[in-house]
Enzyme design. Structure first.
Site, PDB file in Angstrom:
ATOM      1  N   THR A  31      -1.777  -4.912   7.860  1.00 24.10           N
ATOM      2  CA  THR A  31      -0.873  -4.303   6.874  1.00 24.10           C
ATOM      3  C   THR A  31       0.162  -5.322   6.401  1.00 24.10           C
ATOM      4  OG1 THR A  31      -1.126  -2.147   7.891  1.00 24.10           O
ATOM      5  CG2 THR A  31       0.939  -2.530   6.713  1.00 24.10           C
ATOM      6  N   VAL A  46      -4.509   9.466   6.516  1.00 20.80           N
ATOM      7  CA  VAL A  46      -3.348   8.762   5.960  1.00 20.80           C
ATOM      8  C   VAL A  46      -2.511   8.263   7.133  1.00 20.80           C
ATOM      9  CG1 VAL A  46      -1.243   9.006   4.587  1.00 20.80           C
ATOM     10  CG2 VAL A  46      -3.348  10.128   3.849  1.00 20.80           C
ATOM     11  N   GLY A  47      -2.062   7.026   7.057  1.00 16.72           N
ATOM     12  CA  GLY A  47      -1.312   6.426   8.163  1.00 16.72           C
ATOM     13  C   GLY A  47       0.169   6.289   7.893  1.00 16.72           C
ATOM     14  N   ASP A  48       0.813   5.535   8.771  1.00 14.79           N
ATOM     15  CA  ASP A  48       2.268   5.384   8.724  1.00 14.79           C
ATOM     16  C   ASP A  48       2.772   4.739   7.434  1.00 14.79           C
ATOM     17  OD1 ASP A  48       0.919   3.011   9.898  1.00 14.79           O
ATOM     18  OD2 ASP A  48       2.939   2.165   9.741  1.00 14.79           O
ATOM     19  N   GLY A  75       0.655  -2.044  12.516  1.00 18.27           N
ATOM     20  CA  GLY A  75       0.061  -1.661  13.805  1.00 18.27           C
ATOM     21  C   GLY A  75      -0.707  -0.363  13.684  1.00 18.27           C
ATOM     22  N   GLY A 134      -1.153   3.181  13.036  1.00 15.44           N
ATOM     23  CA  GLY A 134      -0.339   4.132  12.300  1.00 15.44           C
ATOM     24  C   GLY A 134      -0.019   5.396  13.068  1.00 15.44           C
TER      25      GLY A 134
END
Ligand code: GLY
Length: 270
Positions: free
Chosen positions: A139, A168-170, A191, A193
């Site tokens: 990321t 969907v991640g962080d 990292g 998520g």
């Protein structure tokens, strides 16, 4: 780095952070934009967010499949809607309204090759360690304080290798993958998520800046997630109101670069 610094000449840290992230999205060298990792179905689904400390304004976009520049779409959502998270197919309409080039996202040749390796090895549940071996570029994010003295952050990602479609991640979520507060500073995470969301890592790092500088806050935030969720989970970059930067991670490595005001030059570390 240069594109971010150049964009900050107008005084806005947010413009600088977005320009730096946008450059990395276009480069194809990182897990974002043209270089993004792939879902379990071999598709590109991107997440991104932007946030400024001024009024806690910000927005995230998730599961974006229509533009290689989700960070620009997040900026549009922040500036043109009252929402903080937009996901999925309708992002196509908003990308058009934002004036972005709308296109089918193709996996890069490198991502296609890695997908074939992962599929062959049946590594459908990716761990950070495995992904780092296969793909050390993760990321991307940037934090900055411009001459406007407002802390800001931007982040963009393809997420996790072999993620479930629709995950969907962080990086789309304010407080988790990104946070900025004009009383504290700004932070941006990389990292796993799911772990970063569980501990609201970027907001936590900003809260730590109420009692310490950017580096102290970054170290405390990574100490916190290491204790709560284990090692090999995350990295974070921070900037405090004095423009001091911090970085910490509990993974093997985290590439980072910053402008060193004392030496008057860009410094990079891996
Ligand atoms: N930190 C990127 C992700 O897990 O989506």
């Amino acid at each position: 780095m240069e594109s971010g610094l150049s964009a900050m000449k107008g005084g806005s840290g947010l413009d600088g952070a977005i320009a730096a992230v946008s450059f990395m999205e276009e480069s194809g060298l990182f897990n974002c934009g043209r270089g993004a990792c792939l879902t379990a179905e071999g598709k590109v689904e991107l997440d991104a967010a932007v946030m400024t400390g001024r009024g806690l304004a910000g927005a995230g976009v998730g599961d974006v499949t229509c533009t290689y520049h989700p960070v620009s779409l997040a900026k549009w959502v922040m500036e043109n809607t009252e929402h903080v998270l937009v996901v999925g197919e309708r992002c196509r309409d908003y990308a058009r309204l934002a004036g972005l080039k709308v296109e089918m996202l193709e996996p890069s040749p490198e991502a296609s090759r890695r997908f074939a390796v992962l599929k062959e090895q049946k590594h459908f549940a990716s761990s950070v360690s495995l992904v780092r071996r296969l793909d050390p570029a993760g990321t991307v994010g940037a934090v900055a304080v411009g001459s406007d003295e407002v802390p800001a952050a931007a982040v963009s990602t393809g997420g996790r290798w072999m993620k479930l479609p629709g995950r969907v991640g962080d990086s789309a979520i304010l407080g988790s993958g990104i946070f900025a507060d004009s009383r504290l500073g700004a932070a941006c995470a990389t990292g796993t998520g799911e772990e970063i969301i569980r501990v609201a890592l970027s907001m936590r790092a900003c809260e730590f800046m109420s009692r310490g500088d950017a580096q102290t806050a970054a170290s405390r935030a990574i100490g916190y997630i290491s204790k709560a969720r284990g090692r090999d989970t995350a990295g974070i970059i921070t900037v405090d109101l004095k423009g001091r930067v911090g970085a910490s991670y509990n993974t093997q490595a985290m590439g980072r670069a910053w402008f060193d005001h004392e030496r008057g030059k860009v410094v990079a570390r891996v």
